[in-house]
Design a protein around this motif. Structure first.
Motif, short mmCIF file in Angstrom:
data_model
loop_
_atom_site.label_atom_id
_atom_site.label_comp_id
_atom_site.label_asym_id
_atom_site.label_seq_id
_atom_site.Cartn_x
_atom_site.Cartn_y
_atom_site.Cartn_z
N UNK A 443 0.82 -1.21 0.00
CA UNK A 443 0.00 0.00 0.00
C UNK A 443 0.85 1.26 0.00
N UNK A 444 0.22 2.37 -0.49
CA UNK A 444 -1.14 2.45 -1.03
C UNK A 444 -1.24 1.78 -2.41
N UNK A 445 -2.47 1.54 -2.80
CA UNK A 445 -2.69 0.90 -4.08
C UNK A 445 -2.05 1.73 -5.19
N UNK A 446 -1.29 1.07 -6.04
CA UNK A 446 -0.55 1.77 -7.08
C UNK A 446 0.88 2.08 -6.68
N UNK A 447 1.20 1.90 -5.40
CA UNK A 447 2.55 2.17 -4.90
C UNK A 447 3.09 1.00 -4.10
N UNK A 448 2.73 -0.22 -4.52
CA UNK A 448 3.30 -1.41 -3.89
C UNK A 448 4.74 -1.56 -4.32
N UNK A 449 5.44 -2.48 -3.69
CA UNK A 449 6.81 -2.75 -4.10
C UNK A 449 6.84 -3.27 -5.54
N UNK A 450 7.88 -2.95 -6.25
CA UNK A 450 8.05 -3.45 -7.61
C UNK A 450 7.97 -4.98 -7.62
N UNK A 451 7.16 -5.52 -8.52
CA UNK A 451 7.00 -6.96 -8.64
C UNK A 451 5.98 -7.57 -7.69
N UNK A 452 5.33 -6.74 -6.88
CA UNK A 452 4.40 -7.23 -5.88
C UNK A 452 2.99 -6.76 -6.21
N UNK A 453 2.04 -7.68 -6.25
CA UNK A 453 0.63 -7.32 -6.33
C UNK A 453 -0.08 -7.95 -5.14
N UNK A 454 -1.15 -7.29 -4.71
CA UNK A 454 -1.77 -7.66 -3.44
C UNK A 454 -3.29 -7.67 -3.54
N UNK A 455 -3.90 -8.22 -2.52
CA UNK A 455 -5.36 -8.22 -2.43
C UNK A 455 -5.85 -6.83 -2.08
N UNK A 456 -7.14 -6.60 -2.21
CA UNK A 456 -7.74 -5.30 -1.92
C UNK A 456 -8.26 -5.19 -0.49
N UNK A 457 -7.92 -6.14 0.38
CA UNK A 457 -8.40 -6.12 1.75
C UNK A 457 -7.76 -4.98 2.54
N UNK A 458 -8.41 -4.57 3.64
CA UNK A 458 -7.81 -3.56 4.51
C UNK A 458 -6.47 -4.07 5.03
N UNK A 459 -6.44 -5.33 5.45
CA UNK A 459 -5.18 -6.00 5.78
C UNK A 459 -4.74 -6.79 4.54
N UNK A 460 -4.02 -6.10 3.66
CA UNK A 460 -3.72 -6.64 2.34
C UNK A 460 -2.80 -7.85 2.43
N UNK A 461 -2.99 -8.80 1.51
CA UNK A 461 -2.13 -9.98 1.40
C UNK A 461 -1.33 -9.92 0.10
N UNK A 462 -0.08 -10.35 0.17
CA UNK A 462 0.74 -10.45 -1.03
C UNK A 462 0.25 -11.64 -1.84
N UNK A 463 -0.13 -11.41 -3.10
CA UNK A 463 -0.67 -12.46 -3.95
C UNK A 463 0.29 -12.86 -5.07
N UNK A 464 1.06 -11.91 -5.56
CA UNK A 464 2.02 -12.20 -6.62
C UNK A 464 3.36 -11.58 -6.29
N UNK A 465 4.42 -12.35 -6.47
CA UNK A 465 5.78 -11.85 -6.32
C UNK A 465 6.52 -12.22 -7.59
N UNK A 466 6.85 -11.22 -8.41
CA UNK A 466 7.43 -11.45 -9.72
C UNK A 466 8.71 -10.62 -9.87
N UNK A 467 9.83 -11.30 -9.72
CA UNK A 467 11.13 -10.66 -9.92
C UNK A 467 11.87 -11.33 -11.08
N UNK A 468 11.15 -11.79 -12.07
CA UNK A 468 11.75 -12.46 -13.21
C UNK A 468 12.78 -11.57 -13.90
N UNK A 469 14.00 -12.12 -14.07
CA UNK A 469 15.08 -11.42 -14.76
C UNK A 469 15.39 -10.05 -14.15
N UNK A 470 15.21 -9.93 -12.85
CA UNK A 470 15.48 -8.65 -12.17
C UNK A 470 16.93 -8.49 -11.78
#
Length: 555
Positions: A443-470
């Motif tokens: 969080x905030x939405x749109x400013x997560x860590x690079x390669x990280x996508x999360x759920x929309x819950x108030x207590x957000x969960x990491x759903x995708x971690x993508x560091x391919x060829x990073x």
């Protein structure tokens, strides 16, 4: 700089953004007013309910107010002792002193950004350097400060552009605190007047670190966000109660000493809050009685009671305050009163207090000992008028000494603690994590860590971690298996080594890519423990799951 000696350039600007859209409709606000007189020697004030429910048909919160306070840029001096907290000179290389407060270089608390001096004569030391962030690929740039979990903190950010990038207008960008988008930093108007700017917010961190971040927005374009100074000051637990800081933060809107001549700040205010002078057409009186700051819940400085605004006997006192139009939302309001006369059996004033025609407190008795009245949640919209109506046969007119208004800012949520721990461990185990891997991972939405996508819950969960060829180098921590909401884990094409940790707890995992790394040993059993897993690649084997028939191919 002595903030008690401000020149006429001191002013307040505001910026409005529709960051929040609450459901419109009928709003009912329960008002809890708290009255504390000094003759009640208690740690907390007596709670008094006045008027039950306040029913405002037109109070439909829909926007946040973004508060910008301006500061002079010339240096002065004063004698005081340094208050406790973090005082960071952003971009600085050595300790500097302002009002005898020592500001240290910020490099120990942030890993990204460039620094530069500001070539202007007679600048405050903390405005003569800055840190800027030219990396356009990073989603945010964060300071991380060790704090006491559950402690209450006043965060202050300061800005002076100084044309560091060769431009004529300051960049426009976002501020983020603890995963919540706080406001938009636009100092253009103030810089044109030769002024610096600062913002304030009261927040309670949920963990043992507090993050303060800057981020690009649609108006930043190719320019670089920057910051001149950062303060994080610990507050007493009693301040700004009874706000639920697990759900809200408080953004400073106005803090004034009525009838005053100078800014009141540290050391008179031990928390370095800044009380600006406020005068209108009403008469000013000087106090002849002393108060004790510790007798008031919010611990206002004694100097805030040294003067006040009043009117003559039998007249109603009206004050247009704060002197700006407010958007429709909820506010925390605290007003301070004291009879300015010498103490005697007749040193008291009784009057009613109303705000925009609605009763705020009835039959308030302001004695020489002082009194505070405040509302934890009060709706305001547009211009605000405070009316003090005297009681019958009261020998003197009403008086008011000081006031504070904070906007109640709903928090945007936070990443679940176990996910934060796992992601922070991963960041530490990698030698070269992405530049924005600090602050809240989701969080905030749109400013997560690079390669990280999360759920929309108030207590957000990491759903995708993508560091391919990073190009990351390091190992995987054992806590990676705590990311139990993870659906996709893609780490292929890097220089990761060591063993692959136990991932059996990742029950939601569907795809796993570990290929083209330097892992050792064998993969832990996955299919039996991870029922949703349908695709897996590693340097040891390729497993493509199709229904219940896995196809295994040696690599």
């Amino acid at each position: 700089m002595s903030l008690n000696k401000m020149h006429s350039g001191w002013m307040r600007a505001l910026d409005v953004s529709t960051l929040l859209n609450l459901e419109p409709g009928h709003v009912v606000v329960f008002l809890f007013l708290f009255l504390f007189q000094q003759n009640h020697q208690k740690s907390f004030p007596k709670r008094m309910l006045s008027g039950g429910a306040v029913d405002y048909d037109n109070m439909c919160p829909s926007v946040f107010l973004l508060w910008l306070v301006t500061i002079p840029v010339l240096a002065h001096s004063a004698l005081a002792s340094t208050p406790l907290g973090y005082f960071l000179d952003c971009g600085g290389t050595k300790e500097v002193t302002v009002d005898n407060r020592e500001y240290t270089p910020d490099g120990s608390y942030i890993k990204v950004g460039n620094t530069t001096p500001i070539d202007k004569p007679d600048l405050l030391p903390i405005l003569s350097t800055l840190r800027y962030f030219p990396d356009t690929s990073a989603r945010k740039y964060c300071y991380s400060l060790p704090v006491i979990k559950g402690g209450k903190y006043l965060v202050k950010t300061m800005y002076y552009y100084g044309g560091f990038d060769g431009g004529e207008q300051p960049p426009v960008f976002d501020q983020i605190v603890e995963g919540t988008r706080w406001n938009v930093v636009n100092t253009t108007e103030d810089y044109a007047k030769g002024l610096g700017s600062y913002f304030e917010i009261v927040v309670v961190p949920s963990g043992k670190t507090l993050s303060v971040c800057l981020a690009r927005n649609a108006h930043t374009a190719s320019s670089s966000p920057f910051i001149s100074a950062l303060e994080v000051k610990s507050l007493d637990a009693s301040l700004c109660n009874p706000i639920d800081f697990t759900k809200y933060a408080l953004v400073t809107v106005a803090r004034h000493a009525f009838g005053g001549e100078d800014i009141i700040s540290f050391p008179d205010d031990k928390f370095n809050r800044m009380w600006q002078p406020f005068k209108d057409e009403n008469p000013v009186v000087v106090s002849h009685s002393n108060v004790t700051s510790s007798d008031f819940w919010n611990l206002p400085p004694v100097k805030a009671f040294s003067s006040g605004i009043t009117t003559s006997r039998g007249k109603t006192l009206e004050i247009q305050w704060p002197p700006v139009s407010l958007p429709t939302t909820y506010y925390y309001i605290s007003l301070y009163f004291q009879d300015n006369r010498y103490p005697s059996p007749y040193s008291w004033r009784v009057f009613d207090v109303s705000i925009n025609g609605h009763t705020f407190f009835s039959n308030l008795n302001a004695t020489t000992k002082g009194v505070t009245v405040y509302a934890a949640q009060w709706p305001l919209s547009g211009k605000t008028k405070i009316t003090l109506t005297p009681g019958s046969e009261v020998p003197v007119g009403p008086v008011i000494n000081a006031g504070e208004i904070y906007q109640i800012l709903p928090l945007g949520g936070r990443t679940l603690t176990r996910d934060v721990i796992a992601m922070e461990d991963l960041a530490k185990s990698i030698e070269n994590p992405p530049a924005d891997w600090n602050g809240d991972p989701c969080l905030p939405k749109g400013n997560s860590w690079t390669g990280v996508t999360c759920s929309d819950d108030f207590n957000a969960r990491v759903m995708t971690l993508n560091l391919t060829n990073a190009g990351v180098i390091g190992s995987l921590p054992s806590t990676l298996g705590q990311l139990t909401g993870l659906v996709h884990l893609w780490l292929g094409g890097n220089k990761l080594s060591g063993t692959v940790p136990d991932l059996s707890g990742l029950k939601e995992l569907e795809t796993l890519h570990l290929e083209k790394n330097n892992f050792e040993g064998s993969l832990p059993p996955l299919k039996e423990e991870n029922p949703r897993l349908r695709e897996m690649y590693s340097d040891l084997q390729h497993v493509s799951f199709s229904g219940n028939s896995p196809n295994t191919e040696a690599k």
